[in-house]
Scaffold this motif. Sequence first.
Motif, PDB file in Angstrom:
ATOM      1  N   PHE A  51       0.828  -1.203   0.000  1.00  9.42           N
ATOM      2  CA  PHE A  51       0.000   0.000   0.000  1.00  9.42           C
ATOM      3  C   PHE A  51       0.867   1.260   0.000  1.00  9.42           C
ATOM      4  O   PHE A  51       1.949   1.272   0.593  1.00  9.42           O
ATOM      5  N   VAL A  52       0.334   2.332  -0.589  1.00 12.71           N
ATOM      6  CA  VAL A  52       0.882   3.664  -0.331  1.00 12.71           C
ATOM      7  C   VAL A  52       0.598   3.979   1.134  1.00 12.71           C
ATOM      8  O   VAL A  52       1.469   4.372   1.893  1.00 12.71           O
ATOM      9  N   ARG A  53      -0.646   3.774   1.534  1.00 10.43           N
ATOM     10  CA  ARG A  53      -1.101   3.865   2.925  1.00 10.43           C
ATOM     11  C   ARG A  53      -2.426   3.124   2.983  1.00 10.43           C
ATOM     12  O   ARG A  53      -3.211   3.173   2.049  1.00 10.43           O
ATOM     13  N   ASP A  54      -2.674   2.443   4.067  1.00 11.15           N
ATOM     14  CA  ASP A  54      -3.946   1.751   4.260  1.00 11.15           C
ATOM     15  C   ASP A  54      -5.057   2.799   4.335  1.00 11.15           C
ATOM     16  O   ASP A  54      -4.977   3.750   5.109  1.00 11.15           O
ATOM     17  N   TYR A  55      -6.104   2.644   3.509  1.00  8.57           N
ATOM     18  CA  TYR A  55      -7.217   3.602   3.515  1.00  8.57           C
ATOM     19  C   TYR A  55      -7.832   3.751   4.906  1.00  8.57           C
ATOM     20  O   TYR A  55      -8.306   4.823   5.259  1.00  8.57           O
ATOM     21  N   GLY A  56      -7.823   2.686   5.684  1.00  8.76           N
ATOM     22  CA  GLY A  56      -8.378   2.753   7.032  1.00  8.76           C
ATOM     23  C   GLY A  56      -7.673   3.757   7.915  1.00  8.76           C
ATOM     24  O   GLY A  56      -8.262   4.283   8.870  1.00  8.76           O
ATOM     25  N   GLU A  57      -6.419   4.049   7.611  1.00 12.21           N
ATOM     26  CA  GLU A  57      -5.654   5.016   8.394  1.00 12.21           C
ATOM     27  C   GLU A  57      -6.081   6.454   8.128  1.00 12.21           C
ATOM     28  O   GLU A  57      -5.600   7.380   8.790  1.00 12.21           O
ATOM     29  N   LEU A  58      -6.981   6.664   7.180  1.00  9.28           N
ATOM     30  CA  LEU A  58      -7.477   8.005   6.900  1.00  9.28           C
ATOM     31  C   LEU A  58      -8.714   8.343   7.735  1.00  9.28           C
ATOM     32  O   LEU A  58      -9.297   9.419   7.578  1.00  9.28           O
ATOM     33  N   SER A  59      -9.086   7.451   8.637  1.00  8.86           N
ATOM     34  CA  SER A  59     -10.271   7.697   9.468  1.00  8.86           C
ATOM     35  C   SER A  59     -10.088   8.914  10.373  1.00  8.86           C
ATOM     36  O   SER A  59     -11.060   9.611  10.677  1.00  8.86           O
ATOM     37  N   ASP A  60      -8.861   9.221  10.788  1.00 11.24           N
ATOM     38  CA  ASP A  60      -8.630  10.419  11.603  1.00 11.24           C
ATOM     39  C   ASP A  60      -8.950  11.685  10.819  1.00 11.24           C
ATOM     40  O   ASP A  60      -9.426  12.671  11.386  1.00 11.24           O
ATOM     41  N   PHE A  61      -8.679  11.668   9.518  1.00 10.98           N
ATOM     42  CA  PHE A  61      -9.027  12.821   8.697  1.00 10.98           C
ATOM     43  C   PHE A  61     -10.539  13.008   8.671  1.00 10.98           C
ATOM     44  O   PHE A  61     -11.037  14.132   8.821  1.00 10.98           O
ATOM     45  N   LYS A  62     -11.272  11.944   8.497  1.00 12.54           N
ATOM     46  CA  LYS A  62     -12.741  12.031   8.476  1.00 12.54           C
ATOM     47  C   LYS A  62     -13.272  12.562   9.804  1.00 12.54           C
ATOM     48  O   LYS A  62     -14.168  13.412   9.832  1.00 12.54           O
ATOM     49  N   LYS A  63     -12.718  12.095  10.908  1.00 15.41           N
ATOM     50  CA  LYS A  63     -13.141  12.595  12.224  1.00 15.41           C
ATOM     51  C   LYS A  63     -12.860  14.088  12.345  1.00 15.41           C
ATOM     52  O   LYS A  63     -13.698  14.847  12.852  1.00 15.41           O
ATOM     53  N   TRP A  64     -11.688  14.525  11.904  1.00 14.14           N
ATOM     54  CA  TRP A  64     -11.337  15.943  11.948  1.00 14.14           C
ATOM     55  C   TRP A  64     -12.293  16.758  11.080  1.00 14.14           C
ATOM     56  O   TRP A  64     -12.794  17.801  11.506  1.00 14.14           O
ATOM     57  N   LEU A  65     -12.549  16.283   9.866  1.00 14.52           N
ATOM     58  CA  LEU A  65     -13.440  16.980   8.949  1.00 14.52           C
ATOM     59  C   LEU A  65     -14.823  17.151   9.565  1.00 14.52           C
ATOM     60  O   LEU A  65     -15.402  18.234   9.532  1.00 14.52           O
ATOM     61  N   ASP A  66     -15.337  16.075  10.151  1.00 17.23           N
ATOM     62  CA  ASP A  66     -16.664  16.127  10.768  1.00 17.23           C
ATOM     63  C   ASP A  66     -16.708  17.085  11.957  1.00 17.23           C
ATOM     64  O   ASP A  66     -17.688  17.797  12.156  1.00 17.23           O
ATOM     65  N   SER A  67     -15.657  17.118  12.754  1.00 19.71           N
ATOM     66  CA  SER A  67     -15.686  17.959  13.953  1.00 19.71           C
ATOM     67  C   SER A  67     -15.316  19.411  13.664  1.00 19.71           C
ATOM     68  O   SER A  67     -15.820  20.320  14.325  1.00 19.71           O
ATOM     69  N   GLU A  68     -14.455  19.657  12.677  1.00 20.45           N
ATOM     70  CA  GLU A  68     -13.953  21.010  12.447  1.00 20.45           C
ATOM     71  C   GLU A  68     -14.642  21.769  11.314  1.00 20.45           C
ATOM     72  O   GLU A  68     -14.709  23.002  11.363  1.00 20.45           O
ATOM     73  N   LEU A  69     -15.134  21.076  10.291  1.00 14.15           N
ATOM     74  CA  LEU A  69     -15.679  21.771   9.124  1.00 14.15           C
ATOM     75  C   LEU A  69     -17.150  21.481   8.844  1.00 14.15           C
ATOM     76  O   LEU A  69     -17.848  22.353   8.320  1.00 14.15           O
ATOM     77  N   ASP A  70     -17.610  20.295   9.154  1.00 11.19           N
ATOM     78  CA  ASP A  70     -18.980  19.938   8.782  1.00 11.19           C
ATOM     79  C   ASP A  70     -20.004  20.795   9.523  1.00 11.19           C
ATOM     80  O   ASP A  70     -19.938  20.948  10.743  1.00 11.19           O
ATOM     81  N   HIS A  71     -20.931  21.355   8.764  1.00  4.26           N
ATOM     82  CA  HIS A  71     -22.002  22.212   9.283  1.00  4.26           C
ATOM     83  C   HIS A  71     -21.452  23.395  10.089  1.00  4.26           C
ATOM     84  O   HIS A  71     -21.975  23.738  11.144  1.00  4.26           O
ATOM     85  N   ARG A  72     -20.391  23.989   9.552  1.00  2.00           N
ATOM     86  CA  ARG A  72     -19.777  25.180  10.149  1.00  2.00           C
ATOM     87  C   ARG A  72     -19.829  26.320   9.127  1.00  2.00           C
ATOM     88  O   ARG A  72     -20.022  26.099   7.930  1.00  2.00           O
ATOM     89  N   HIS A  73     -19.600  27.517   9.625  1.00  4.40           N
ATOM     90  CA  HIS A  73     -19.432  28.687   8.754  1.00  4.40           C
ATOM     91  C   HIS A  73     -17.924  28.862   8.554  1.00  4.40           C
ATOM     92  O   HIS A  73     -17.194  29.186   9.491  1.00  4.40           O
ATOM     93  N   LEU A  74     -17.449  28.599   7.352  1.00  2.00           N
ATOM     94  CA  LEU A  74     -16.015  28.514   7.091  1.00  2.00           C
ATOM     95  C   LEU A  74     -15.281  29.824   7.329  1.00  2.00           C
ATOM     96  O   LEU A  74     -14.093  29.810   7.651  1.00  2.00           O
ATOM     97  N   ASN A  75     -15.947  30.959   7.205  1.00  2.00           N
ATOM     98  CA  ASN A  75     -15.294  32.230   7.504  1.00  2.00           C
ATOM     99  C   ASN A  75     -14.855  32.290   8.959  1.00  2.00           C
ATOM    100  O   ASN A  75     -13.888  32.976   9.290  1.00  2.00           O
ATOM    101  N   ASP A  76     -15.533  31.569   9.832  1.00  2.00           N
ATOM    102  CA  ASP A  76     -15.177  31.533  11.248  1.00  2.00           C
ATOM    103  C   ASP A  76     -14.142  30.465  11.576  1.00  2.00           C
ATOM    104  O   ASP A  76     -13.539  30.497  12.642  1.00  2.00           O
ATOM    105  N   VAL A  77     -13.951  29.516  10.685  1.00  2.00           N
ATOM    106  CA  VAL A  77     -13.104  28.347  10.963  1.00  2.00           C
ATOM    107  C   VAL A  77     -11.716  28.472  10.366  1.00  2.00           C
ATOM    108  O   VAL A  77     -10.728  28.086  10.993  1.00  2.00           O
ATOM    109  N   VAL A  78     -11.618  28.983   9.165  1.00  6.17           N
ATOM    110  CA  VAL A  78     -10.342  29.059   8.452  1.00  6.17           C
ATOM    111  C   VAL A  78      -9.675  30.390   8.811  1.00  6.17           C
ATOM    112  O   VAL A  78     -10.157  31.447   8.411  1.00  6.17           O
ATOM    113  N   PRO A  79      -8.599  30.356   9.573  1.00  5.57           N
ATOM    114  CA  PRO A  79      -8.006  31.599  10.075  1.00  5.57           C
ATOM    115  C   PRO A  79      -7.282  32.406   9.000  1.00  5.57           C
ATOM    116  O   PRO A  79      -6.458  31.879   8.265  1.00  5.57           O
ATOM    117  N   GLY A  80      -7.656  33.676   8.904  1.00  9.92           N
ATOM    118  CA  GLY A  80      -6.913  34.610   8.070  1.00  9.92           C
ATOM    119  C   GLY A  80      -6.956  34.383   6.581  1.00  9.92           C
ATOM    120  O   GLY A  80      -6.086  34.884   5.871  1.00  9.92           O
TER     121      GLY A  80
END
Length: 120
Positions: A51-80
């Motif tokens: 493997f380049v990387r096991d796809y299962g190891e990308l689950s942390d990215f999905k968790k981050w995406l769900d907690s940090e960006l999903d159903h958010r107002h991006l102007n408030d989330v993405v700094p500067g």
Amino acid sequence: MFRISKDFAFSASHRLDHLPSDHQCARLHGHNYTVRLELAAPPDELTPAGFVRDYGELSDFKKWLDSELDHRHLNDVVPGRNPSAENLAMWIYEIWSERLPELSAVKLSETAKTWAEYRP
């Protein structure tokens, strides 16, 4: 070089600065985004399983995406940064390239027909 990719989805709102007031993107609006992570490795750097990387190891990215960006107002989330698709792709790459050293590109779609890509 081997390349793999995986798509992730989130929904969020934003408005873009530095546009005429009558531009549709200057108004508050939302998208159902798709983020595509691309990872790359040469043949001699594949995992023992091939493997380049096991796809299962990308689950942390999905968790981050769900907690940090999903159903958010991006102007408030993405700094500067104006939260355009281009800037979002670069911002995600900057955050995740240390955690995923094989990360070679981040693509971001706001609609089924539009994509922005950041590839350093």
